[in-house]
Design a protein around this motif. Structure first.
Motif, PDB file in Angstrom:
ATOM      1  N   UNK A  89      28.948  39.816  53.011  1.00 51.07           N
ATOM      2  CA  UNK A  89      29.776  39.894  51.807  1.00 51.07           C
ATOM      3  C   UNK A  89      30.664  41.138  51.842  1.00 51.07           C
ATOM      4  N   UNK A  90      31.939  40.958  51.538  1.00 51.16           N
ATOM      5  CA  UNK A  90      32.868  42.088  51.465  1.00 51.16           C
ATOM      6  C   UNK A  90      33.019  42.557  50.027  1.00 51.16           C
ATOM      7  N   UNK A  91      33.320  41.647  49.116  1.00 48.67           N
ATOM      8  CA  UNK A  91      33.444  41.997  47.708  1.00 48.67           C
ATOM      9  C   UNK A  91      33.402  40.743  46.861  1.00 48.67           C
ATOM     10  N   UNK A  92      33.131  40.934  45.572  1.00 47.11           N
ATOM     11  CA  UNK A  92      33.142  39.820  44.623  1.00 47.11           C
ATOM     12  C   UNK A  92      33.760  40.286  43.319  1.00 47.11           C
ATOM     13  N   UNK A  93      34.174  39.325  42.493  1.00 43.20           N
ATOM     14  CA  UNK A  93      34.858  39.616  41.241  1.00 43.20           C
ATOM     15  C   UNK A  93      34.061  39.091  40.056  1.00 43.20           C
ATOM     16  N   UNK A  94      34.086  39.845  38.980  1.00 45.19           N
ATOM     17  CA  UNK A  94      33.470  39.438  37.712  1.00 45.19           C
ATOM     18  C   UNK A  94      34.545  39.499  36.634  1.00 45.19           C
ATOM     19  N   UNK A  95      34.704  38.413  35.881  1.00 46.52           N
ATOM     20  CA  UNK A  95      35.787  38.299  34.895  1.00 46.52           C
ATOM     21  C   UNK A  95      35.320  38.791  33.527  1.00 46.52           C
ATOM     22  N   UNK A 111      36.077  44.419  40.387  1.00 45.83           N
ATOM     23  CA  UNK A 111      35.838  44.170  41.803  1.00 45.83           C
ATOM     24  C   UNK A 111      34.665  45.031  42.263  1.00 45.83           C
ATOM     25  N   UNK A 112      33.673  44.387  42.892  1.00 46.07           N
ATOM     26  CA  UNK A 112      32.461  45.068  43.341  1.00 46.07           C
ATOM     27  C   UNK A 112      32.276  44.891  44.841  1.00 46.07           C
ATOM     28  N   UNK A 113      31.720  45.918  45.475  1.00 47.16           N
ATOM     29  CA  UNK A 113      31.416  45.857  46.899  1.00 47.16           C
ATOM     30  C   UNK A 113      30.118  45.114  47.164  1.00 47.16           C
ATOM     31  N   UNK A 114      29.777  45.000  48.437  1.00 46.29           N
ATOM     32  CA  UNK A 114      28.608  44.220  48.842  1.00 46.29           C
ATOM     33  C   UNK A 114      27.312  44.749  48.259  1.00 46.29           C
ATOM     34  N   UNK A 115      27.239  46.060  47.995  1.00 45.48           N
ATOM     35  CA  UNK A 115      26.026  46.663  47.445  1.00 45.48           C
ATOM     36  C   UNK A 115      26.042  46.751  45.931  1.00 45.48           C
ATOM     37  N   UNK A 116      27.033  46.133  45.313  1.00 45.31           N
ATOM     38  CA  UNK A 116      27.120  46.141  43.862  1.00 45.31           C
ATOM     39  C   UNK A 116      27.868  47.327  43.290  1.00 45.31           C
ATOM     40  N   UNK A 117      28.429  48.182  44.143  1.00 49.24           N
ATOM     41  CA  UNK A 117      29.194  49.332  43.670  1.00 49.24           C
ATOM     42  C   UNK A 117      30.549  48.878  43.145  1.00 49.24           C
ATOM     43  N   UNK A 118      31.009  49.471  42.035  1.00 48.83           N
ATOM     44  CA  UNK A 118      32.295  49.073  41.469  1.00 48.83           C
ATOM     45  C   UNK A 118      33.426  49.746  42.231  1.00 48.83           C
ATOM     46  N   UNK A 119      34.344  48.921  42.736  1.00 48.58           N
ATOM     47  CA  UNK A 119      35.498  49.403  43.496  1.00 48.58           C
ATOM     48  C   UNK A 119      36.658  49.716  42.561  1.00 48.58           C
TER      49      UNK A 119
END
Length: 236
Positions: free
Chosen positions: A97-103, A115-123
């Protein structure tokens, strides 16, 4: 035409080509999003396609490629249930996983995509601001911790005269990419003009985007995953 034997004369059969190898995502400067890996050329009657991905243009002529650097795929177990249905991965098998988005929906119709990184950190976040009236389009913002808000503005109302040469140079690159992508999709089709935005943080030009056809990073400090997120969301 038909020959004496009644068989239709066929053109050359498409040549099977190896998939274009992925490139490192962190240092990407210019990219697009799509499935075209190798565009139509004189020797290639049909485009070579791969998975939907953030792609980096390279080469020229018969050697022109769009190398993947981040793949778009359905959410895997590494992302929380609140994540959007599709995420970005570093590999085509959706294992890394590179990143995921939460609306988040906000007052006044604003939509915020965190936008969050693979470890759940907020980018950071990509925000879509609704227009004040029907005569203008919505606007975009990006937030990256440690930097002023990044504002997407129409290219001809921002930056001043000193950036005209940069705009002209970028237009040449954009038109080249847009041409090969169009040929890679369908020939002879009409296309509506793309919306070009300049992304500014304070007095610094951070990125230039022409819809999702061509996006060019100007500031090294911009986290590419925020730019990828914007391309993923599209300029609809």
């Amino acid at each position: 035409m038909f020959g004496r034997g009644g068989a239709r004369r066929r053109g050359p059969e498409p040549v099977e080509e190896e998939p274009v190898p992925a490139v490192e995502w962190a240092g990407v400067r210019t990219f697009t999003i799509g499935t075209v890996e190798r565009p139509v050329t004189k020797e290639r009657p049909l485009p070579a396609r791969g998975p939907r991905a953030i792609r980096v243009p390279g080469g020229a002529g018969e050697s022109k490629v769009f190398a993947p650097c981040a793949y778009v795929a359905r959410t895997a177990s590494a992302a929380p249930a609140s994540a959007m249905e599709a995420c970005l991965y570093e590999d085509s098998e959706s294992q890394c996983l590179l990143c995921y988005l939460v609306v988040e929906e906000r007052e006044g119709g604003e939509r915020c995509h965190r936008v969050y990184g693979a470890q759940g950190e907020e980018i950071g976040a990509v925000r879509r601001i609704p227009p004040s009236n029907k005569l203008v389009k919505h606007t975009w913002r990006m937030d990256q911790p440690g930097h002023p808000e990044i504002v997407g503005r129409h290219e001809w109302v921002s930056g001043g005269a000193k950036h005209l040469a940069e705009r002209a140079a970028l237009k040449v690159v954009t038109e080249t990419v847009e041409t090969v992508l169009t040929l890679g999709t369908y020939s002879g089709a009409s296309k509506s003009p793309s919306r070009t935005l300049e992304w500014w943080s304070g007095g610094e030009l951070v990125m230039v985007s022409q819809s999702i056809t061509t996006l060019t990073i100007k500031a090294n400090w911009l986290d590419r995953r925020l730019a990828f997120a914007y391309a993923f969301l599209g300029d609809s």
